[in-house]
Design a protein around this motif. Structure first.
Motif, PDB file in Angstrom:
ATOM      1  N   ARG A   1       0.758  -1.252   0.245  1.00  0.00           N
ATOM      2  CA  ARG A   1      -0.249   0.296  -0.256  1.00  0.00           C
ATOM      3  C   ARG A   1       0.636   1.192   0.195  1.00  0.00           C
TER       4      ARG A   1
ATOM      5  N   THR B   1      -6.490 -10.320  -2.290  1.00  0.00           N
ATOM      6  CA  THR B   1      -6.793 -10.246  -0.463  1.00  0.00           C
ATOM      7  C   THR B   1      -7.500 -11.962  -0.479  1.00  0.00           C
ATOM      8  N   VAL B   2      -8.068 -12.174  -1.765  1.00  0.00           N
ATOM      9  CA  VAL B   2      -9.189 -13.389  -1.981  1.00  0.00           C
ATOM     10  C   VAL B   2      -8.458 -14.699  -1.686  1.00  0.00           C
TER      11      VAL B   2
ATOM     12  N   GLY C   1      -2.452  -7.289  -1.843  1.00  0.00           N
ATOM     13  CA  GLY C   1      -3.539  -8.104  -1.160  1.00  0.00           C
ATOM     14  C   GLY C   1      -3.458  -9.112   0.039  1.00  0.00           C
TER      15      GLY C   1
ATOM     16  N   GLN D   1      -6.410  -5.825  -6.393  1.00  0.00           N
ATOM     17  CA  GLN D   1      -5.507  -6.213  -4.962  1.00  0.00           C
ATOM     18  C   GLN D   1      -7.204  -6.768  -3.894  1.00  0.00           C
ATOM     19  N   ILE D   2      -8.645  -6.486  -4.937  1.00  0.00           N
ATOM     20  CA  ILE D   2      -9.500  -7.267  -4.337  1.00  0.00           C
ATOM     21  C   ILE D   2      -9.700  -8.723  -4.379  1.00  0.00           C
ATOM     22  N   CYS D   3      -9.369  -9.278  -5.922  1.00  0.00           N
ATOM     23  CA  CYS D   3      -8.450 -10.687  -6.094  1.00  0.00           C
ATOM     24  C   CYS D   3      -7.543 -10.765  -4.962  1.00  0.00           C
TER      25      CYS D   3
ATOM     26  N   SER E   1      -7.223  -1.486  -7.628  1.00  0.00           N
ATOM     27  CA  SER E   1      -7.966  -1.958  -6.974  1.00  0.00           C
ATOM     28  C   SER E   1      -8.241  -2.991  -6.325  1.00  0.00           C
ATOM     29  N   LEU E   2      -9.407  -3.541  -8.629  1.00  0.00           N
ATOM     30  CA  LEU E   2      -9.963  -4.760  -8.920  1.00  0.00           C
ATOM     31  C   LEU E   2      -8.615  -5.507  -8.173  1.00  0.00           C
TER      32      LEU E   2
ATOM     33  N   SER F   1      -8.254   2.234 -11.465  1.00  0.00           N
ATOM     34  CA  SER F   1      -9.207   1.470 -11.029  1.00  0.00           C
ATOM     35  C   SER F   1      -9.172  -0.115 -10.961  1.00  0.00           C
TER      36      SER F   1
END
Length: 121
Positions: A1, A40-41, A91, A36-38, A33-34, A30
């Motif tokens: 980050r 994280t999972v 993430g 990073q979401i993926c 962030s997208l 964008s």
């Protein structure tokens, strides 16, 4: 980050040097962030099976390599790719929280987790 916050002011100028349109520039911002979401999972599930420490260290190294490659990108598409990789490997907040929950006593867990929230936002 931290790499994201350091690069954020300069990326629009770099993208415009590659003749990126405003839509492409917005998509690049964008995409981080997208990814990073993926990340994280995917990384969260991976850390459950392999181990949190090795995944955190691997993500730190991979993020450094992705940021270095981002700085050496020679086209806008490379910029997008390395930006996405940087986001993916960033993430790790869920892994950090699980790592803290694993090593801290239950009576001090809330305080420790709130410190992570204060540091990372």
């Amino acid at each position: 980050r931290v790499g994201n916050f350091m690069l954020m002011p300069f990326l629009p100028f770099v993208a415009l040097a590659f003749k990126a349109s405003p839509l492409e520039l917005t998509s690049m911002q964008s995409l981080y962030s997208l990814a990073q979401i993926c990340g994280t999972v995917v990384l969260g599930n991976f850390s459950d099976s392999v181990g949190r420490r090795i995944v955190l260290l691997s993500c730190l190294l991979s993020s450094a390599v992705a940021l270095l490659a981002l700085g050496m990108a020679s086209s806008f598409w490379q910029l997008l790719l390395f930006r996405a990789l940087s986001g993916f490997f960033a993430g790790t907040i869920g892994i950090c929280e699980a790592f803290i929950a694993d090593i801290v006593q239950e009576s001090e867990r809330a305080v420790s987790l709130s410190k992570i929230g204060a540091i990372f936002g």
